[in-house]
Design an enzyme around this catalytic site. Sequence first.
Site, PDB file in Angstrom:
ATOM      1  CB  SER A 106      -0.982   0.001   1.170  1.00 14.37           C
ATOM      2  OG  SER A 106      -0.310   0.133   2.390  1.00 14.37           O
ATOM      3  CG  ASN A 129      12.203   1.207   6.365  1.00 11.86           C
ATOM      4  OD1 ASN A 129      11.401   0.649   5.603  1.00 11.86           O
ATOM      5  ND2 ASN A 129      12.283   0.884   7.659  1.00 11.86           N
ATOM      6  CG  ASP A 144      13.274  -0.407  12.147  1.00 14.27           C
ATOM      7  OD1 ASP A 144      13.208  -0.269  10.917  1.00 14.27           O
ATOM      8  OD2 ASP A 144      12.711  -1.326  12.762  1.00 14.27           O
ATOM      9  CG  LEU A 163      18.676  -3.601   2.441  1.00 13.15           C
ATOM     10  CD1 LEU A 163      18.432  -2.246   1.779  1.00 13.15           C
ATOM     11  CD2 LEU A 163      18.685  -4.720   1.397  1.00 13.15           C
ATOM     12  CG  HIS A 206       9.612   1.361  11.984  1.00 17.05           C
ATOM     13  ND1 HIS A 206       9.776  -0.010  11.853  1.00 17.05           N
ATOM     14  CD2 HIS A 206       9.398   1.596  13.299  1.00 17.05           C
ATOM     15  CE1 HIS A 206       9.669  -0.565  13.050  1.00 17.05           C
ATOM     16  NE2 HIS A 206       9.434   0.370  13.939  1.00 17.05           N
TER      17      HIS A 206
HETATM   18  C1  GRF Z   1       3.851  -0.595   6.900  1.00 20.77           C
HETATM   19  O1  GRF Z   1       3.216  -0.468   8.150  1.00 20.77           O
HETATM   20  C2  GRF Z   1       5.286  -0.135   6.994  1.00 20.77           C
HETATM   21  O2  GRF Z   1       5.482   0.933   7.881  1.00 20.77           O
HETATM   22  C3  GRF Z   1       5.990  -1.363   7.510  1.00 20.77           C
HETATM   23  O3  GRF Z   1       5.340  -2.444   6.881  1.00 20.77           O
HETATM   24  C4  GRF Z   1       4.016  -2.067   6.511  1.00 20.77           C
HETATM   25  C5  GRF Z   1       3.929  -2.271   5.041  1.00 20.77           C
HETATM   26  O4  GRF Z   1       2.645  -2.048   4.525  1.00 20.77           O
HETATM   27  N1  GRF Z   1       7.406  -1.271   7.276  1.00 20.77           N
HETATM   28  P1  GRF Z   1       2.422  -2.012   2.955  1.00 20.77           P
HETATM   29  O5  GRF Z   1       3.060  -3.270   2.371  1.00 20.77           O
HETATM   30  O6  GRF Z   1       3.072  -0.770   2.409  1.00 20.77           O
HETATM   31  O7  GRF Z   1       0.943  -2.006   2.774  1.00 20.77           O
END
Ligand code: GRF
Length: 188
Positions: free
Chosen positions: A16, A107, A145, A93, A109
């Site tokens: 998403s 990234n 992270d 990574l 998070h």
């Molecule tokens: C999100 O909550 C992101 O912050 C975390 O994994 C989830 C991924 O969701 N790293 P999507 O695949 O982008 O829907």
Amino acid sequence: MVNKIRSCVFISGNGSNLRSLIKSSRDYNFPIKIKLIISNNPNAKGLRFAKQYSIPYKFFSSDNKEKFERNSLFEIKKKKIKFLCLAGFMKILSKNFIKAFGYKIVNIHPSLLPKYKGLNTHTRAIKNKDKYSGCTVHFVNSKLDSGKIILQKNVKIKRRDTLNTLTKKVLLEEHKLYPKAISKVFNN
Ligand code: GRF
């Protein structure tokens, strides 16, 4: 914007956030264009967006991480990628990969870092009766992270929130925060 930065997105799941980046990248003033999507999961639902928007994509197994990174680097170099976004990518990574790539990696998070690195962030926030959860976009280094924070957004945890409702609420904010953070990286 004429010179958009050739970018790649790594995913493992629903995609998403990938979708929100694809949508933003179609705006004239957004600094990046997505030229490649790489998944380490052949069944990642997010790959449907690659197909839908006709963006080249690859699956590489990460059972052997070294091999995954080597394959990915090869594609990335071939496509002249100069920026990498991790969007629900479930592997850390290596230092070698980050150095060999040589450009910025970001990234997203689902917590207010430095709180709750790793998995199950919302469950931990609810359990600890936190008032806020949220999301963070940060630069990637080889520690989980832990890279420099670019942007964060708070999301209030209400008494009736469950893991499900909180995940949904934060995800909606993620979709806005990620593009905003990328614009900030490139000073737009
Ligand atoms: C999100 O909550 C992101 O912050 C975390 O994994 C989830 C991924 O969701 N790293 P999507 O695949 O982008 O829907």
